[in-house]
Every structure is written in C-alpha cells, then in structure tokens.
Motif scaffolding. Structure first.
Motif, PDB file in Angstrom:
ATOM      1  N   MET A   1      -1.858   7.671  -7.226  1.00 39.12           N
ATOM      2  CA  MET A   1      -2.544   8.206  -6.073  1.00 39.12           C
ATOM      3  C   MET A   1      -1.509   8.860  -5.176  1.00 39.12           C
ATOM      4  O   MET A   1      -0.528   8.258  -4.790  1.00 39.12           O
ATOM      5  N   GLY A   2      -1.733  10.080  -4.808  1.00 40.16           N
ATOM      6  CA  GLY A   2      -0.824  10.790  -3.938  1.00 40.16           C
ATOM      7  C   GLY A   2      -1.114  10.512  -2.473  1.00 40.16           C
ATOM      8  O   GLY A   2      -2.148   9.974  -2.098  1.00 40.16           O
ATOM      9  N   TRP A   3      -0.161  10.890  -1.621  1.00 40.25           N
ATOM     10  CA  TRP A   3      -0.306  10.696  -0.180  1.00 40.25           C
ATOM     11  C   TRP A   3      -1.531  11.441   0.350  1.00 40.25           C
ATOM     12  O   TRP A   3      -2.181  10.996   1.294  1.00 40.25           O
ATOM     13  N   GLU A   4      -1.870  12.556  -0.274  1.00 39.77           N
ATOM     14  CA  GLU A   4      -2.993  13.367   0.197  1.00 39.77           C
ATOM     15  C   GLU A   4      -4.319  12.609   0.106  1.00 39.77           C
ATOM     16  O   GLU A   4      -5.213  12.807   0.922  1.00 39.77           O
ATOM     17  N   THR A   5      -4.469  11.749  -0.885  1.00 37.20           N
ATOM     18  CA  THR A   5      -5.722  11.029  -1.072  1.00 37.20           C
ATOM     19  C   THR A   5      -5.635   9.578  -0.614  1.00 37.20           C
ATOM     20  O   THR A   5      -6.623   8.862  -0.658  1.00 37.20           O
ATOM     21  N   SER A   6      -4.461   9.152  -0.164  1.00 40.14           N
ATOM     22  CA  SER A   6      -4.265   7.772   0.254  1.00 40.14           C
ATOM     23  C   SER A   6      -4.828   7.544   1.657  1.00 40.14           C
ATOM     24  O   SER A   6      -4.782   8.424   2.511  1.00 40.14           O
ATOM     25  N   ARG A   7      -5.328   6.339   1.893  1.00 39.63           N
ATOM     26  CA  ARG A   7      -5.800   5.961   3.219  1.00 39.63           C
ATOM     27  C   ARG A   7      -4.694   5.224   3.988  1.00 39.63           C
ATOM     28  O   ARG A   7      -4.881   4.808   5.126  1.00 39.63           O
ATOM     29  N   ARG A   8      -3.536   5.084   3.353  1.00 38.52           N
ATOM     30  CA  ARG A   8      -2.437   4.336   3.968  1.00 38.52           C
ATOM     31  C   ARG A   8      -1.988   4.946   5.292  1.00 38.52           C
ATOM     32  O   ARG A   8      -1.583   4.225   6.197  1.00 38.52           O
ATOM     33  N   ARG A   9      -2.045   6.236   5.428  1.00 36.19           N
ATOM     34  CA  ARG A   9      -1.577   6.883   6.653  1.00 36.19           C
ATOM     35  C   ARG A   9      -2.339   6.394   7.880  1.00 36.19           C
ATOM     36  O   ARG A   9      -1.823   6.418   8.987  1.00 36.19           O
ATOM     37  N   TYR A  10      -3.556   5.919   7.677  1.00 35.55           N
ATOM     38  CA  TYR A  10      -4.354   5.444   8.814  1.00 35.55           C
ATOM     39  C   TYR A  10      -3.907   4.060   9.272  1.00 35.55           C
ATOM     40  O   TYR A  10      -4.304   3.610  10.337  1.00 35.55           O
ATOM     41  N   ARG A  11      -3.089   3.376   8.457  1.00 37.87           N
ATOM     42  CA  ARG A  11      -2.569   2.060   8.840  1.00 37.87           C
ATOM     43  C   ARG A  11      -1.193   2.164   9.495  1.00 37.87           C
ATOM     44  O   ARG A  11      -0.625   1.153   9.897  1.00 37.87           O
ATOM     45  N   LEU A  12      -0.646   3.356   9.583  1.00 39.43           N
ATOM     46  CA  LEU A  12       0.649   3.538  10.222  1.00 39.43           C
ATOM     47  C   LEU A  12       0.475   3.521  11.742  1.00 39.43           C
ATOM     48  O   LEU A  12      -0.565   3.910  12.259  1.00 39.43           O
ATOM     49  N   PRO A  13       1.498   3.055  12.457  1.00 40.85           N
ATOM     50  CA  PRO A  13       1.393   3.037  13.919  1.00 40.85           C
ATOM     51  C   PRO A  13       1.316   4.459  14.467  1.00 40.85           C
ATOM     52  O   PRO A  13       1.789   5.411  13.834  1.00 40.85           O
ATOM     53  N   PRO A  14       0.726   4.616  15.650  1.00 49.06           N
ATOM     54  CA  PRO A  14       0.579   5.963  16.230  1.00 49.06           C
ATOM     55  C   PRO A  14       1.913   6.675  16.439  1.00 49.06           C
ATOM     56  O   PRO A  14       1.975   7.903  16.410  1.00 49.06           O
ATOM     57  N   ASN A  15       2.989   5.927  16.646  1.00 48.12           N
ATOM     58  CA  ASN A  15       4.296   6.543  16.875  1.00 48.12           C
ATOM     59  C   ASN A  15       5.138   6.613  15.592  1.00 48.12           C
ATOM     60  O   ASN A  15       6.365   6.614  15.630  1.00 48.12           O
ATOM     61  N   TRP A  16       4.483   6.684  14.433  1.00 42.88           N
ATOM     62  CA  TRP A  16       5.188   6.700  13.153  1.00 42.88           C
ATOM     63  C   TRP A  16       6.201   7.839  13.065  1.00 42.88           C
ATOM     64  O   TRP A  16       7.309   7.667  12.552  1.00 42.88           O
ATOM     65  N   ALA A  17       5.865   9.002  13.571  1.00 41.62           N
ATOM     66  CA  ALA A  17       6.793  10.147  13.499  1.00 41.62           C
ATOM     67  C   ALA A  17       8.101   9.818  14.223  1.00 41.62           C
ATOM     68  O   ALA A  17       9.192  10.142  13.738  1.00 41.62           O
ATOM     69  N   ASP A  18       8.017   9.147  15.370  1.00 43.91           N
ATOM     70  CA  ASP A  18       9.219   8.768  16.112  1.00 43.91           C
ATOM     71  C   ASP A  18      10.005   7.700  15.359  1.00 43.91           C
ATOM     72  O   ASP A  18      11.239   7.758  15.287  1.00 43.91           O
ATOM     73  N   ILE A  19       9.296   6.715  14.805  1.00 47.47           N
ATOM     74  CA  ILE A  19       9.953   5.660  14.028  1.00 47.47           C
ATOM     75  C   ILE A  19      10.668   6.269  12.834  1.00 47.47           C
ATOM     76  O   ILE A  19      11.827   5.956  12.551  1.00 47.47           O
TER      77      ILE A  19
END
Length: 98
Positions: A1-19
């Motif tokens: 399963m690629g990142w494009e179809t994964s729901r995992r991104r919705y479990r990341l914290p809102p400040n993931w880009a900064d982390i």
C-alpha cells in the motif's frame, strides 16, 4: 500500500511537517540506517523506529527513500510471516500414539 492510499497520514500530529524538518535537521539530512545496497546517503524521509503512533524525537529517524522502502518492505514481510504463523494449527497427534 502506498502513501497515496494509506490512511496513516490522518494519524500524524498536526505539526508533523515541523517535527519532520526538525528530525532531518538534527540528523544533518543524512540517512541514519544505510541498509539499502545503494543508499542515497541524503535523507529526505522520517520514519518511526518502533511501530505505533509514538511521534517523540527518540522514536523518529531520518532515512533516504531507498532505505525507507527496504525497511518498510522488511517490516511488511515480517508482519505477514507472523500472521501466517498464528493461522497454523498445531499438528494433531494420532489418538493411538503417545
């Protein structure tokens, strides 16, 4: 399963880009595991060391794209192997044999 179809991104914290940027900067943008045959050396991705949703700095590491793909593949193979092991029934002994 690629990142494009994964729901995992919705479990990341809102400040993931900064982390993510902080982890890459702390590791000087260098791949920390260098496990692929042709490791790129320059890290562009951040991954969890231990599975789960622990997004603490101690559980995050910088990887190049190739090493991240190899690590994820190995984890997937291991998870499928463990699942298959759970589905195996123990061999039944013949009732007349002890």
């Amino acid at each position: 399963m690629g990142w494009e179809t994964s729901r995992r991104r919705y479990r990341l914290p809102p400040n993931w880009a900064d982390i993510r940027r902080a982890v890459l900067a702390d590791d000087n943008w260098i791949c920390q595991i260098q496990m692929a045959d042709r490791c790129l050396g320059t890290a562009s991705e951040v991954d969890h060391i231990r599975r789960g949703n622990d997004h603490s700095r101690e559980n995050l590491t910088s990887l190049c794209r190739r090493c991240h793909a190899k690590k994820s593949s190995q984890e997937g193979v291991e998870a499928r192997r463990k699942k298959k092991e759970l589905n195996k029934r123990p061999q039944e002994r013949h009732p007349g044999q002890r």
